[in-house]
Motif scaffolding. Structure first.
Motif, PDB file in Angstrom:
ATOM      1  N   VAL A  87      -2.295   8.270  12.276  1.00 63.66           N
ATOM      2  CA  VAL A  87      -3.770   7.974  12.727  1.00 63.66           C
ATOM      3  C   VAL A  87      -4.438   8.909  13.456  1.00 63.66           C
ATOM      4  O   VAL A  87      -3.818   9.445  14.342  1.00 63.66           O
ATOM      5  N   LYS A  88      -5.568   9.316  12.742  1.00 66.48           N
ATOM      6  CA  LYS A  88      -6.465  10.399  13.367  1.00 66.48           C
ATOM      7  C   LYS A  88      -7.486   9.888  14.546  1.00 66.48           C
ATOM      8  O   LYS A  88      -7.662  10.307  15.719  1.00 66.48           O
ATOM      9  N   ILE A  89      -8.066   8.980  14.033  1.00 65.97           N
ATOM     10  CA  ILE A  89      -9.438   8.277  14.618  1.00 65.97           C
ATOM     11  C   ILE A  89      -9.090   6.571  14.561  1.00 65.97           C
ATOM     12  O   ILE A  89      -9.040   6.057  13.651  1.00 65.97           O
ATOM     13  N   ASP A  90      -9.343   5.977  15.705  1.00 62.73           N
ATOM     14  CA  ASP A  90      -9.371   4.604  15.812  1.00 62.73           C
ATOM     15  C   ASP A  90     -10.425   4.115  16.589  1.00 62.73           C
ATOM     16  O   ASP A  90     -10.564   4.294  17.899  1.00 62.73           O
ATOM     17  N   ARG A  91     -11.599   3.486  16.026  1.00 62.88           N
ATOM     18  CA  ARG A  91     -12.611   3.101  16.754  1.00 62.88           C
ATOM     19  C   ARG A  91     -12.975   1.555  16.222  1.00 62.88           C
ATOM     20  O   ARG A  91     -13.026   1.192  15.120  1.00 62.88           O
ATOM     21  N   GLN A  92     -13.713   0.934  17.210  1.00 61.17           N
ATOM     22  CA  GLN A  92     -14.036  -0.417  16.935  1.00 61.17           C
ATOM     23  C   GLN A  92     -15.647  -0.507  17.081  1.00 61.17           C
ATOM     24  O   GLN A  92     -16.312   0.062  18.139  1.00 61.17           O
TER      25      GLN A  92
END
Length: 298
Positions: free
Chosen positions: A214-219
């Motif tokens: 995982v590079k980016i994890d956004r909500q």
């Protein structure tokens, strides 16, 4: 198995020998191939004759030189498919090559043991490089002294159990883009960026068993967006289930606060940086190796 019986057969002057190969992928799948005209059971593995597999003579040497050879074959739906090669399912697979008496398949000789190297595809066929065990000596070994942790989250040095609740999620994909960007619903119970640096593993669908990072994890509202560093190289569709594990940035703070695992931290957070190693003493400025906010030199 009797190597002596095979040696006696070879010395007879009239032989019935062929070659066979077994390939063990990293996901545990074992495949067998032979250049004989019928299937053979070799070392407990059924080696198929309808795959079109052939191989060049092995180049084996004494000392620490790397053994090498190449294997050739036709892509077929029943054996090695172009989709599996593209997805990397055969990357680094373990290979064993045998010389077999096809009239008595229990008599065989293990001639080569190694792994698959570079694989190329063209016109419905493939060519794979075979690399011997001494290839492992070309890899860097030993431990580097770095501020960050050198262990892999969840491995034998880290010892953290990623099966604990709150450190993984198994959810269905809502939408996928290019095998790299995914969106999910009902996924807001985890903090934003919780999974950055973590493993992303499909557990259903055609990409099952592949692993991404995982590079980016956004909500964003009710939608969770996960982006990987690289495409999984296999199609993922809406409804496929994936397992996502929490990530680690290798810092001492993350190890202590996020995982409560500082006793197993494998880094050196107080090691002097390169700027300190290249500096020189200056009156009135701290000259010690530790990072300080004030005071004299050590």
């Amino acid at each position: 198995m009797s190597k002596e019986a095979l040696y006696s057969h070879l010395a007879s002057g009239s032989t019935t020998v062929c070659r066979a190969w077994t390939v063990r992928r990293r996901d545990g799948l074992v495949l067998g191939f032979t250049d004989h005209d019928r299937d053979l059971l070799v070392d407990g593995v059924s080696c198929r004759a309808d795959t079109g597999m052939t191989a060049r003579a092995l180049q084996q040497t004494t000392g620490l030189s790397v053994d090498n050879s190449e294997a050739f074959g036709a892509l077929s739906a029943a054996a090695i498919t172009e989709a599996d090669l593209t997805a990397g399912r055969f990357d680094g697979a373990e290979v064993q090559a045998y010389l077999v008496n096809w009239a008595a398949p229990q008599d065989f000789l293990l001639q080569f043991r190694g792994s698959l190297g570079e694989i190329s595809r063209a016109d419905g066929s493939f060519k794979a490089e075979l690399r011997g065990l001494t290839e492992l000596l070309n890899r860097p070994h030993g431990m580097a002294y770095t501020p960050g942790c050198s262990a892999v989250l969840g491995d034998g040095r880290c010892r953290f159990d990623l099966r604990q609740p709150g450190y993984f999620a198994e959810v269905a994909v809502n939408a996928a883009d290019d095998g790299r960007i995914f969106t999910f619903h009902d996924f807001a119970s985890f903090d934003e960026r919780w999974f950055e640096g973590g493993r992303f593993t499909p557990i259903s669908g055609s990409a099952s068993g592949l692993v991404g990072v995982v590079k980016i994890d956004r909500q964003t509202g009710s939608e969770r967006r996960i982006e990987l560093w690289q495409s999984l190289r296999a199609p993922i569709t809406a409804g496929d289930m994936v397992r996502i594990e929490a990530g680690c940035d290798k810092s001492a703070t993350t190890c202590r606060v996020k995982y409560s695992n500082f006793l197993n931290f494998r880094g050196f957070p107080h090691i002097p940086g390169e700027d300190w190693l290249a500096s020189y003493p200056v009156p009135g400025r701290p000259n010690g190796g530790l990072r300080r906010t004030g005071g004299g030199g050590a």
